[in-house]
Design a protein around this motif. Structure first.
Motif, PDB file in Angstrom:
ATOM      1  N   VAL A   2      13.739  30.414 -37.469  1.00 43.53           N
ATOM      2  CA  VAL A   2      14.461  30.501 -38.741  1.00 43.53           C
ATOM      3  C   VAL A   2      14.394  29.168 -39.494  1.00 43.53           C
ATOM      4  O   VAL A   2      14.342  29.149 -40.728  1.00 43.53           O
ATOM      5  N   GLY A   3      14.346  28.063 -38.769  1.00 45.79           N
ATOM      6  CA  GLY A   3      14.323  26.745 -39.412  1.00 45.79           C
ATOM      7  C   GLY A   3      13.073  26.550 -40.256  1.00 45.79           C
ATOM      8  O   GLY A   3      13.145  26.046 -41.385  1.00 45.79           O
ATOM      9  N   ALA A   4      11.932  26.978 -39.725  1.00 50.15           N
ATOM     10  CA  ALA A   4      10.678  26.837 -40.472  1.00 50.15           C
ATOM     11  C   ALA A   4      10.689  27.723 -41.717  1.00 50.15           C
ATOM     12  O   ALA A   4      10.144  27.367 -42.759  1.00 50.15           O
ATOM     13  N   GLU A   5      11.326  28.882 -41.612  1.00 51.94           N
ATOM     14  CA  GLU A   5      11.431  29.784 -42.773  1.00 51.94           C
ATOM     15  C   GLU A   5      12.240  29.121 -43.884  1.00 51.94           C
ATOM     16  O   GLU A   5      11.891  29.205 -45.053  1.00 51.94           O
TER      17      GLU A   5
ATOM     18  N   GLY B 233      21.153  30.016 -34.809  1.00 51.30           N
ATOM     19  CA  GLY B 233      22.323  29.850 -35.674  1.00 51.30           C
ATOM     20  C   GLY B 233      22.443  28.435 -36.206  1.00 51.30           C
ATOM     21  O   GLY B 233      22.689  28.234 -37.399  1.00 51.30           O
ATOM     22  N   LEU B 234      22.237  27.451 -35.337  1.00 47.83           N
ATOM     23  CA  LEU B 234      22.358  26.054 -35.771  1.00 47.83           C
ATOM     24  C   LEU B 234      21.280  25.710 -36.797  1.00 47.83           C
ATOM     25  O   LEU B 234      21.550  25.046 -37.799  1.00 47.83           O
ATOM     26  N   ALA B 235      20.052  26.180 -36.549  1.00 48.81           N
ATOM     27  CA  ALA B 235      18.964  25.901 -37.495  1.00 48.81           C
ATOM     28  C   ALA B 235      19.215  26.594 -38.828  1.00 48.81           C
ATOM     29  O   ALA B 235      18.892  26.072 -39.885  1.00 48.81           O
ATOM     30  N   SER B 236      19.830  27.774 -38.780  1.00 45.25           N
ATOM     31  CA  SER B 236      20.125  28.487 -40.019  1.00 45.25           C
ATOM     32  C   SER B 236      21.258  27.793 -40.784  1.00 45.25           C
ATOM     33  O   SER B 236      21.234  27.725 -42.010  1.00 45.25           O
TER      34      SER B 236
ATOM     35  N   THR C 220      14.812  23.341 -38.685  1.00 52.24           N
ATOM     36  CA  THR C 220      14.696  23.336 -37.219  1.00 52.24           C
ATOM     37  C   THR C 220      15.342  22.087 -36.640  1.00 52.24           C
ATOM     38  O   THR C 220      16.019  22.136 -35.601  1.00 52.24           O
ATOM     39  N   ALA C 221      15.139  20.971 -37.338  1.00 52.38           N
ATOM     40  CA  ALA C 221      15.628  19.693 -36.828  1.00 52.38           C
ATOM     41  C   ALA C 221      17.147  19.675 -36.688  1.00 52.38           C
ATOM     42  O   ALA C 221      17.690  18.938 -35.867  1.00 52.38           O
ATOM     43  N   MET C 222      17.824  20.503 -37.484  1.00 54.94           N
ATOM     44  CA  MET C 222      19.286  20.547 -37.413  1.00 54.94           C
ATOM     45  C   MET C 222      19.717  20.994 -36.006  1.00 54.94           C
ATOM     46  O   MET C 222      20.581  20.379 -35.384  1.00 54.94           O
ATOM     47  N   ALA C 223      19.101  22.068 -35.506  1.00 53.67           N
ATOM     48  CA  ALA C 223      19.468  22.588 -34.189  1.00 53.67           C
ATOM     49  C   ALA C 223      19.148  21.563 -33.106  1.00 53.67           C
ATOM     50  O   ALA C 223      19.964  21.302 -32.213  1.00 53.67           O
ATOM     51  N   LEU C 224      17.959  20.973 -33.208  1.00 53.56           N
ATOM     52  CA  LEU C 224      17.555  20.017 -32.188  1.00 53.56           C
ATOM     53  C   LEU C 224      18.446  18.775 -32.258  1.00 53.56           C
ATOM     54  O   LEU C 224      18.859  18.225 -31.236  1.00 53.56           O
TER      55      LEU C 224
END
Lengths: 329, 336
Positions: free
Chosen positions: B138-141, B228-231, B236-240
């Motif tokens: 979802v992060g890349a989207e 969820g975190l990436a969304s 993507t970096a948000m989740a990581l």
């Protein structure tokens, strides 16, 4: 004619620590069926915000919008199948091919697979459809974006800067494509900065500045209404222009002097020029109304014409009041 | 359904997904191969060899004890007596129990005893992959503008995000089920060839099945949390970033602060112990600073037992919190 797209009093306000910014301030727009409609405005004027709000990506703070007679965003899921749109330059996954990209969109939107091949052919990407998108040039990506918008065979096509990155041949192909689509009954809304293109292919335009509509109507009407009523005046060869210029200025005319002629900028009634000069025995050899093009109207209405010695900032626009009347009327 | 199949296709076509699944497959294969070669089947000859070696070590130890005792006695009354216990008392003679044959046995893979650790290994690896692939899916989207493109096609935000999440979780459910089945079969064969499959009653199989089911839940929650975190951060970096931040804050920072403050059951505040409690059904945390004295057993530290329902409650809470927050922001925030 039926209105395919109607926007009335649209408002969008952004609040931040820096204060409140009105991106759209009671914006209105109407697009009739079967037209190619140009949507013009300087950077930061609210064009993309309008399109995003219309397409349900941004929630407005007020106003009313309708697409194909249905209120949006409430009915957007029902009308989305008849609206093809690209907003700004959409990005695609670089590792997917154009075929994959469109095929996934077709799947998501319940569109027939045959359409994928048809639109790739239409935008000229047939032979490169199996290549990864990351190998595409900007113009090819733009073609792919247009293809994605056409996939659904929409009744209303909304394209934000479709000519961005296209070479001259590509721009001409895009122009022909837009015309053909309009002739087939599709309504096309085109946002662009290439005003010459808009003037060539659009039936009607809406000009936005600082979140408000500053002009709307057919291209001819907009040009006529906002034409600067300038007249080019030439005198007989060897006649000194200075007395004529002083005489006209004394009568309130705005005169600018050129090499071998002068221009009266506010000549609402050009007959006054001949009468005033003839009374003093000065006879004109040329009196030509100067036609305005869309670019000059745009610059005048949006207040974005470059001024020598000044660096205009992005939000520095003026919702100019349309000129009415003029000297001599 | 068309949106669901499109999302499943998009997920499986992504190179990122393929690479991570290939990577985890190679790691799991390496673990299985390693277990195969480091274990061997125990037969009469291995038992005899272990017994002989135990006996040999016992005798050697006894001989050493005899020499030490003799030295000690000889040293009594001399200045070397200080090197030995007073009166040579307290020198303990080795017994055969100190040299049990089982300790000399080669490593052998006892399916019943060792396979649960393998189930945890599989679940941990798949959970990590689910988290990263979910976040990237979802992060890349979001970061590429693909989400906006999709919403132009399907202007139903919750449906689009929900379908994406369901496609992701369904994919990882199928993947975990297949991997678990292959993993179980593989280690059953390894146990047959290099160990033992004794004691595998229907109850034992049921227990293994339930453990694998808990592993599946862990994978699903990890995938959903990454997604969820990436969304929420639309990248993507948000989740990581959140995960690395949580690990640093909870695992190292909080762990250090709690131990310095001598907080009771400090381990219970750390994430891994809850993962262990979830997979192993329960885990006992002890407070070594305390002492419950009894005449029978002496000083016994206080203990806290973390059970799988407690860990399950936390997993469910995190899952609901992150997914609901992601859905709520999807519904209310502008897509710019």
């Amino acid at each position: 004619m039926t209105a395919v797209l109607e926007i009335a009093g649209l408002q969008k306000t952004y609040r931040s620590r820096k204060g409140v910014r009105r991106a759209l301030d009671g914006f209105d727009m109407t697009v009739e069926a079967g037209q190619v409609h140009g949507f013009l405005g300087p950077n930061g004027s609210g064009k993309t915000t309008t399109l995003r709000t219309l397409l349900g990506l941004i929630k407005p703070n007020g106003g009313r919008m309708a697409i194909l007679g249905r209120e949006v965003p409430e009915s957007l899921p029902e009308v989305a199948g008849q609206v093809g749109a690209i907003v700004e330059s959409p990005q695609f996954f670089g590792n997917f091919t154009a075929q994959d990209t469109l095929s996934l969109l077709a799947d998501a939107g319940g569109v027939r697979k045959e359409r994928v091949v048809a639109v790739l052919e239409l935008v000229g990407l047939r032979d490169r459809s199996k290549d990864r998108v990351k190998t595409y040039s900007l113009g090819m990506k733009q073609r792919l974006a247009v293809a994605s918008a056409l996939l659904k065979e929409p009744k209303l096509l909304i394209l934000d800067e479709p000519a961005n990155g296209l070479d001259p041949g590509g721009i001409r192909e895009m122009r022909t494509l837009m015309r053909n689509l309009a002739e087939s009954g599709m309504t096309v809304v085109l946002s662009s900065h290439i005003l010459g293109e808009i003037q060539l292919i659009c039936d009607s335009v809406t000009i936005i500045s600082a979140g408000r509509r500053v002009a709307a109507g057919s291209v001819a009407d907009v040009l006529k209404t906002h034409t600067s009523s300038s007249v080019k005046v030439g005198l007989e060869a060897g006649v000194d222009m200075r007395p004529a210029i002083e005489l006209l200025r004394a009568n309130g005319a705005q005169v600018s002097v050129e090499h071998d002629h002068f221009t009266v900028g506010n000549a609402g009634n050009p007959a006054q020029i001949t009468r005033i000069l003839a009374e003093r025995g000065i006879y004109v050899s040329e009196l030509t109304p100067m036609s305005a093009d869309l670019e000059s109207v745009f610059l005048e209405l949006t207040g974005t014409a470059p001024v020598e010695g000044q660096n205009r900032q992005v939000d520095q626009t003026a919702a100019a009041t349309p000129a009415s009347g003029g000297w001599g009327q | 359904m068309s949106l669901y199949s499109a999302e499943t296709r998009r997920l499986t076509k992504r190179r990122f997904t393929k690479l991570f699944i290939l990577g985890v497959t190679l790691i799991l294969a390496a673990v299985a191969v390693g277990m195969f070669f480091t274990n061997e089947k125990v037969g009469p000859s291995q038992i005899a060899s272990a017994q002989a070696q135990a006996q040999q070590d016992y005798q050697r130890s006894q001989e050493q004890f005899g020499r030490d005792m003799a030295d000690c006695r000889a040293a009594q009354g001399t200045d070397r007596a200080g090197n030995w216990p007073p009166g040579c008392e307290g020198m303990v003679e080795p017994t055969p129990d100190d040299f049990q044959a089982q300790w000399y046995m080669p490593p052998t893979f006892d399916f019943l005893e060792n396979f649960p650790d393998m189930v945890t290994t599989l679940a941990a690896l798949l959970a990590l992959v689910a988290f990263i692939v979910g976040a990237s899916f979802v992060g890349a989207e979001w970061s590429s503008g693909g989400m906006m493109n999709l919403l132009l096609w399907r202007p139903q935000r919750l449906r689009v995000l929900g379908t994406k999440l369901v496609a992701l979780l369904a994919f990882f459910t199928a993947l975990t089920v297949v991997f678990s089945a292959v993993w179980t079969g593989l280690f059953y064969l390894i146990a047959q060839a290099r160990g033992s499959t004794e004691g595998l009653t229907s109850g034992a199989w049921q227990s293994i099945g339930l453990m694998e089911l808990r592993g599946l839940v862990l994978v699903i929650v990890a995938g959903a949390v990454g997604f969820g975190l990436a969304s929420l951060g639309r990248h993507t970096a948000m989740a990581l970033g959140v995960t690395i931040g949580a690990l640093i804050v909870f695992q190292f920072g909080l762990g250090t602060v709690l131990s310095l403050a001598e907080v009771k059951f400090a381990e219970a505040y750390l994430i891994p112990i809850w993962m262990i409690a979830w997979m192993d059904k329960e885990v006992k945390v002890e407070d070594y600073n305390s002492c419950d004295f009894s005449s029978a057993s002496g000083c016994v530290p206080d203990s806290l037992t973390l059970t799988w329902p407690m860990a399950g409650g936390i997993l469910a809470g995190v899952f609901v919190l992150v997914v609901v927050a992601a859905m709520w922001t999807m519904r209310s925030r502008d897509v710019t």
